[in-house]
Design a protein around this motif. Structure first.
Motif, PDB file in Angstrom:
ATOM      1  N   ASP A 206       0.829  -1.200   0.000  1.00  0.00           N
ATOM      2  CA  ASP A 206       0.000   0.000   0.000  1.00  0.00           C
ATOM      3  C   ASP A 206       0.864   1.251   0.000  1.00  0.00           C
ATOM      4  OD1 ASP A 206      -2.372   1.528   0.162  1.00  0.00           O
ATOM      5  OD2 ASP A 206      -2.198   1.628   2.350  1.00  0.00           O
ATOM      6  N   ALA A 207       1.937   1.226   0.785  1.00  0.00           N
ATOM      7  CA  ALA A 207       2.818   2.392   0.854  1.00  0.00           C
ATOM      8  C   ALA A 207       3.539   2.608  -0.474  1.00  0.00           C
ATOM      9  CB  ALA A 207       3.825   2.214   1.984  1.00  0.00           C
ATOM     10  N   LEU A 208       3.972   1.522  -1.117  1.00  0.00           N
ATOM     11  CA  LEU A 208       4.689   1.647  -2.382  1.00  0.00           C
ATOM     12  C   LEU A 208       3.781   2.172  -3.482  1.00  0.00           C
ATOM     13  CD1 LEU A 208       7.376   1.171  -3.865  1.00  0.00           C
ATOM     14  CD2 LEU A 208       6.554  -1.126  -4.427  1.00  0.00           C
ATOM     15  N   ALA A 209       2.531   1.704  -3.498  1.00  0.00           N
ATOM     16  CA  ALA A 209       1.590   2.167  -4.514  1.00  0.00           C
ATOM     17  C   ALA A 209       1.288   3.646  -4.364  1.00  0.00           C
ATOM     18  CB  ALA A 209       0.297   1.359  -4.428  1.00  0.00           C
ATOM     19  N   SER A 210       1.489   4.171  -3.174  1.00  0.00           N
ATOM     20  CA  SER A 210       1.242   5.597  -2.935  1.00  0.00           C
ATOM     21  C   SER A 210       2.491   6.440  -3.160  1.00  0.00           C
ATOM     22  CB  SER A 210       0.736   5.795  -1.493  1.00  0.00           C
ATOM     23  OG  SER A 210      -0.434   5.039  -1.270  1.00  0.00           O
ATOM     24  N   ASN A 211       3.570   5.812  -3.566  1.00  0.00           N
ATOM     25  CA  ASN A 211       4.833   6.531  -3.769  1.00  0.00           C
ATOM     26  C   ASN A 211       5.415   6.144  -5.127  1.00  0.00           C
ATOM     27  OD1 ASN A 211       7.474   7.616  -3.589  1.00  0.00           O
ATOM     28  ND2 ASN A 211       7.422   7.428  -1.351  1.00  0.00           N
TER      29      ASN A 211
ATOM     30  N   LYS B 204      -7.961  -2.928   2.897  1.00  0.00           N
ATOM     31  CA  LYS B 204      -9.098  -2.139   2.407  1.00  0.00           C
ATOM     32  C   LYS B 204      -8.639  -1.067   1.429  1.00  0.00           C
ATOM     33  CE  LYS B 204     -11.877  -2.934   6.560  1.00  0.00           C
ATOM     34  NZ  LYS B 204     -12.476  -2.340   7.779  1.00  0.00           N
ATOM     35  N   ALA B 205      -7.519  -0.427   1.731  1.00  0.00           N
ATOM     36  CA  ALA B 205      -7.008   0.606   0.833  1.00  0.00           C
ATOM     37  C   ALA B 205      -6.613   0.016  -0.518  1.00  0.00           C
ATOM     38  CB  ALA B 205      -5.803   1.304   1.478  1.00  0.00           C
TER      39      ALA B 205
ATOM     40  N   ALA C 226       1.132   3.356  12.266  1.00  0.00           N
ATOM     41  CA  ALA C 226       0.297   4.315  11.542  1.00  0.00           C
ATOM     42  C   ALA C 226      -0.747   3.622  10.664  1.00  0.00           C
ATOM     43  CB  ALA C 226       1.173   5.235  10.696  1.00  0.00           C
ATOM     44  N   VAL C 227      -0.413   2.420  10.155  1.00  0.00           N
ATOM     45  CA  VAL C 227      -1.388   1.723   9.302  1.00  0.00           C
ATOM     46  C   VAL C 227      -2.386   0.926  10.125  1.00  0.00           C
ATOM     47  CG1 VAL C 227       0.262   1.584   7.403  1.00  0.00           C
ATOM     48  CG2 VAL C 227       0.069  -0.330   9.000  1.00  0.00           C
ATOM     49  N   GLY C 228      -2.255   0.948  11.451  1.00  0.00           N
ATOM     50  CA  GLY C 228      -3.307   0.380  12.292  1.00  0.00           C
ATOM     51  C   GLY C 228      -3.004  -0.930  12.978  1.00  0.00           C
TER      52      GLY C 228
END
Length: 700
Positions: free
Chosen positions: A461-466, A515-516, A598-600
Motif C-alpha cells: 500500500d505504501a509503495l503504490a502511494s509513492n 481495504k485501501a 500508523a497503518v493500524g
C-alpha cells in the motif's frame, strides 16, 4: 311446543363375585395383541382393576336369569383375574366391578364388544414419552418404569430421550408435521437451537429423511470409531468434560465426539507424552502426527535394527503355544461355530505369538544420535512408532569420524559431555522439552509468516502511494536483469508476479492496508477497458501523474516481504533467498517510510500476545512501558497476562521485531550468492520453539 328431549339411562354398575362370571362367546377379539395376559395380571395385582367389566345376565331356556353373568367386553381382564385366582392371589368370590347391561336389549353382545375395542383411542406416542418423563421426575428409575409397564429398559431410555428434543419439534411431531423416524433422528444432538436450525432447513426440502437429519446434526463431529478417539478413549474424553452424542434408535458405532478441539488437544497431549518417553532412547528428532501422508519417509535413509534373541524358555513357550493352536484348529476345523471359551483361548494364543514376533528392536548406538522416529496412530487406534530414519543433513560427512557426532546415551561424542536434546515436532511445530518459562524462545515460524504478511500488505500500500520509489524499484530490477543477469527471464522482459499469502492471520483481510488496496484496485479496474487495444490507448493517453500512479499500483503487487522457512532440499526458498528478501524489504520500507503503527497494527491476544511465551509478553511490556509495569503482571497465568498486556500496549506504539522499521545503520550492502547476509535477531535462531501452552498447529 317443542318436544321434550328423551333422557339417556346408563347401565347400572355393581360388584359381582368372580365365580359368578363367565366368558362370552360373543367377544369379537380373537387375536392376541398388546400386553400379555400374564403381564396384565401382574399389573392388576399391583394397582388393582382400573376398568370395570361389561357383563350381561345369563338366561336359561325359559328366559329366566340364572345368577351368572357373561362378559362380552373385558375378556382379557377376566383372564388376568382368573390367573390371579388360580395362583391363590385373589379369592374366587372377590367382588369384581362390573357394568351390567339389561338382559333384554336391542343392542347385541357382539356390538358391545366391537364398540369397546373400536372406540378406544390409542395413546399418542408423545403422551407416553412425556408420561415416562413425569414418572422419572417423581423418582422412579428407568428400570422401575420398564418393570411396571412390561417393556425393556432400552425402550424406556429411548422414550425419555425423545422428550429431550426441542419443544418446538415435539409440537411439530404432535401436529403430524414430522414423522417419528425424523423425531428420533434429532435425538443425536442436545443442542435445541441446532435442532431447530436443521428442521427449518429440511422441513420444506425434498430431502428430509432421518439419515439426512443425523448427517447434518453430526457434520462437525468426529465418529467415536475414529482412530483418534480410540487412541485417547471415550472415557478419557468424557472425563475431560467432552460430550458424546449417542443415537439410541440405531447402531451408532459408539456415537459422535462433539467437542473436536478438546479431542485434538487430548490426542496431541497423549502423543507428546509418548514421544517424550521415546525421546529418552536418544533419538535426534521425533515427528509426531495423528497420521502421516503417503511417502513421508522418502529421501530418508532407514537404519536396520536387530531384535533380541529369544531365551530357551521363551522358545519353548512359543513352541507350546504353536502346538496348542494347531490342535485347537484341527479339533474344530469342521465346526460351524466355535464355543466361546475356545474362541477366547485362540485369541489369547494369537496375541501371545504376535508379542514374540514384535519384540523390541535394538539399533546401533552410533546411529541413534543422528536418526529419528515417526510417532503416529494406527488405523485401530494403537500407537505407531517407526524408528530409525536419517535425514540427508544428518549424514556423516566424508572423512568425518563417528566420534564427531554429538549425542549418544552417555554423550561420548560431545566434547562438552552433554547429551543432545531430542527435537520433537508436533503437527509441523516444534515442542520444547524444558519447562524453563524464563527463557525468551524464538518466535514460532507460523507467527513470523503471519506478522510479515501484515508488513507485506502495508508495504504494498505504501509503495503504490509513492510512484517515485516504485519507479526506482522497477528500474533497479531492470538494471539487475540487464547488467547483472540475475533474473531468469529474458533480457528484454519485465514482469510483476502477484504474491499470494498461503499463511495469514484472520484479521489480515480487515486491515486498513487491505481495504485501501482493494479500493484502489476497484477504482482502477472500473476505469480500465478489457480490450487489449483499448487498454493500450487508455494507458497511452494518461497524464504523467496517472501513469506513475498506475505503475506504482501494479509494481506493488510484486512486493514479497514474507518470512518463509528455507527448504534444505532445494524445493522452495533458500536460506540466502529469504535473507536477501528481508534485507530488500527493510530497504524498501525505509524508502517509503512505512510505519506499521500508523497503518493500524496493534498487538492483541489473537495476533501476537496469545501466540508467544510469557517471557516474550513481559519483554514487550518492559520495552513499551518499564520494568515496574512488567512486574505488575508477571504473576498472572498466560491467558490473563496476554489480555492485560493487550490493554497496556494498546496505544503504546510497540511493535514486534518483524514489524519494526530497520534503522539505517543496520543496513548492509548486498552480498554475492556465496556469502551470508546479516539477519535480524528474530531470524538468527536455527531451532524455534513453540509455546508449550499453545495447541499444535497443523503443518501447512
Amino acid at each position: 311446543m317443542a318436544p321434550a328431549v328423551q333422557k339417556i339411562a346408563l347401565s347400572a354398575s355393581r360388584d359381582i363375585p368372580f365365580n359368578k362370571l363367565v366368558l362370552s362367546q360373543s367377544n369379537v377379539r380373537r387375536l392376541k395383541a398388546g400386553v400379555s395376559i400374564d403381564e396384565l395380571a401382574e399389573d392388576i395385582a399391583r394397582r388393582g382393576l382400573l376398568q370395570s367389566l361389561n357383563v350381561r345376565p345369563v338366561l336359561d331356556d325359559d328366559g329366566t336369569e340364572t345368577g351368572m353373568f357373561e362378559i362380552p367386553a373385558g375378556g382379557r381382564r377376566y383372564r388376568a383375574l382368573e390367573l390371579l385366582v388360580k395362583a391363590k392371589r385373589l379369592n374366587k368370590t372377590a367382588p369384581v366391578p362390573c357394568v351390567v347391561r339389561e338382559a333384554r336389549t336391542d343392542i347385541s353382545a357382539e356390538e358391545d364388544s366391537l364398540a369397546e375395542n373400536a372406540h378406544r383411542a390409542a395413546l399418542h406416542p408423545l403422551d407416553q414419552f412425556r408420561a415416562f418423563r413425569t414418572l422419572r421426575d417423581q423418582g422412579l428409575t428407568e428400570e422401575e418404569i420398564a418393570a411396571r409397564f412390561f417393556v425393556s429398559t432400552a425402550i424406556v431410555k429411548q422414550r425419555l430421550k425423545l422428550v429431550t428434543v426441542s419443544e418446538t419439534l415435539l409440537n411439530a411431531y404432535a401436529e403430524d408435521e414430522m414423522t417419528l423416524d425424523q423425531l428420533m433422528a434429532f435425538t443425536v444432538s442436545s443442542d435445541h437451537a441446532r435442532q431447530e436450525q436443521v428442521w427449518e432447513s429440511v422441513q420444506h426440502s425434498w430431502s428430509k429423511e432421518a439419515y439426512q437429519i443425523r448427517r447434518m446434526l453430526t457434520e462437525n463431529t468426529v465418529r467415536a470409531s475414529d482412530r483418534r478417539v480410540r487412541f485417547v478413549t471415550t472415557d478419557a474424553y468424557e472425563a475431560a468434560g467432552g460430550i458424546v452424542l449417542r443415537d439410541l434408535f440405531q447402531d451408532d458405532d459408539g456415537g459422535w465426539i462433539e467437542n473436536v478441539p478438546l479431542l485434538e488437544q487430548l490426542v496431541a497431549d497423549k502423543l507428546k507424552a509418548e514421544a517424550e518417553a521415546i525421546a529418552r532412547e536418544g533419538w535426534k528428532w521425533i515427528e509426531v502426527a495423528a497420521d502421516f501422508p503417503y511417502g513421508h519417509t522418502r529421501g530418508l535413509r532407514s537404519i536396520t535394527g536387530t531384535s533380541a534373541d529369544l531365551t530357551e524358555d521363551e522358545r519353548a513357550q512359543r513352541e507350546a503355544l504353536r502346538n496348542e493352536l494347531d490342535e485347537l484348529e484341527a479339533e474344530y476345523a469342521e465346526a460351524d461355530e466355535l464355543p466361546d471359551e475356545v474362541d477366547a483361548r485362540l485369541g489369547e494364543i494369537e496375541d501371545a505369538l504376535e508379542a514374540f514376533e514384535s519384540r523390541p528392536v535394538h539399533y546401533d548406538p552410533a546411529e541413534i544420535p543422528r536418526a529419528g522416529a515417526f510417532v503416529s496412530i494406527r488405523h485401530d487406534g494403537q500407537l505407531s512408532v517407526d524408528r530409525g530414519y536419517v535425514r540427508p543433513e544428518d549424514e556423516v560427512a566424508v572423512g568425518d569420524t563417528e566420534g564427531n557426532t554429538h549425542g549418544g546415551e552417555d554423550g561420548a561424542g560431545d566434547p562438552t559431555g552433554t547429551v543432545q536434546r531430542t527435537v520433537i515436532t508436533i503437527g509441523g511445530e516444534q515442542s520444547g522439552q524444558d519447562d524453563d518459562e524464563d527463557v525468551v524462545k524464538p518466535l514460532p515460524e507460523r507467527l513470523l509468516t503471519e506478522l510479515t504478511a501484515h508488513r507485506t500488505l502495508a508495504l504494498r500500500d505504501a509503495l503504490a502511494s509513492n510512484p517515485h520509489v516504485a519507479m526506482t524499484a522497477l528500474i533497479h530490477k531492470l538494471v539487475r536483469d540487464t547488467f547483472q543477469h540475475v533474473s531468469s527471464t529474458g533480457c528484454l522482459e519485465a514482469s510483476v508476479r502477484h504474491i499470494f499469502f498461503s499463511v495469514q492471520a484472520e484479521d489480515l483481510k480487515d486491515s486498513a492496508s487491505a481495504k485501501a488496496i482493494d479500493e484502489r484496485q476497484e477504482a482502477w479496474q472500473a476505469d480500465l477497458p478489457t480490450d487489449d487495444d483499448a487498454l493500450w490507448a487508455k494507458i497511452d493517453g494518461l497524464d504523467d501523474a496517472s501513469r506513475m500512479a498506475l505503475l506504482a499500483h501494479c509494481v506493488s503487487f510484486g512486493v514479497n516481504a514474507l518470512y518463509e522457512k528455507a527448504n534444505p532440499y532445494g524445493a522452495g526458498p533458500t536460506t540466502h533467498g529469504v535473507q536477501q528478501r528481508i534485507h530488500e524489504a527493510d530497504r524498501l520500507a525505509r524508502a517509503v517510510g512505512l510505519d506499521m503503527v500508523a497503518v493500524g497494527w496493534r498487538p492483541t491476544v489473537d495476533n501476537y500476545l496469545g501466540r508467544v511465551t510469557k517471557p516474550r509478553i513481559l519483554e514487550a511490556v518492559r520495552e513499551a512501558k518499564n520494568e515496574a509495569t512488567a512486574q505488575l503482571i508477571d504473576h498472572l497465568k498466560k491467558g490473563d497476562m496476554a489480555k492485560e498486556a493487550e490493554r497496556l500496549l494498546a496505544d503504546s506504539g510497540w511493535l514486534p521485531e518483524p514489524l519494526r522499521l530497520a534503522p539505517l545503520d543496520a543496513d548492509v550492502a548486498e552480498q554475492p550468492d556465496d556469502e551470508t547476509d546479516t539477519l535480524p535477531a528474530f531470524l538468527t535462531e536455527d531451532d524455534e520453539a513453540e509455546d508449550e501452552e499453545q495447541q499444535p498447529v497443523a503443518a501447512e
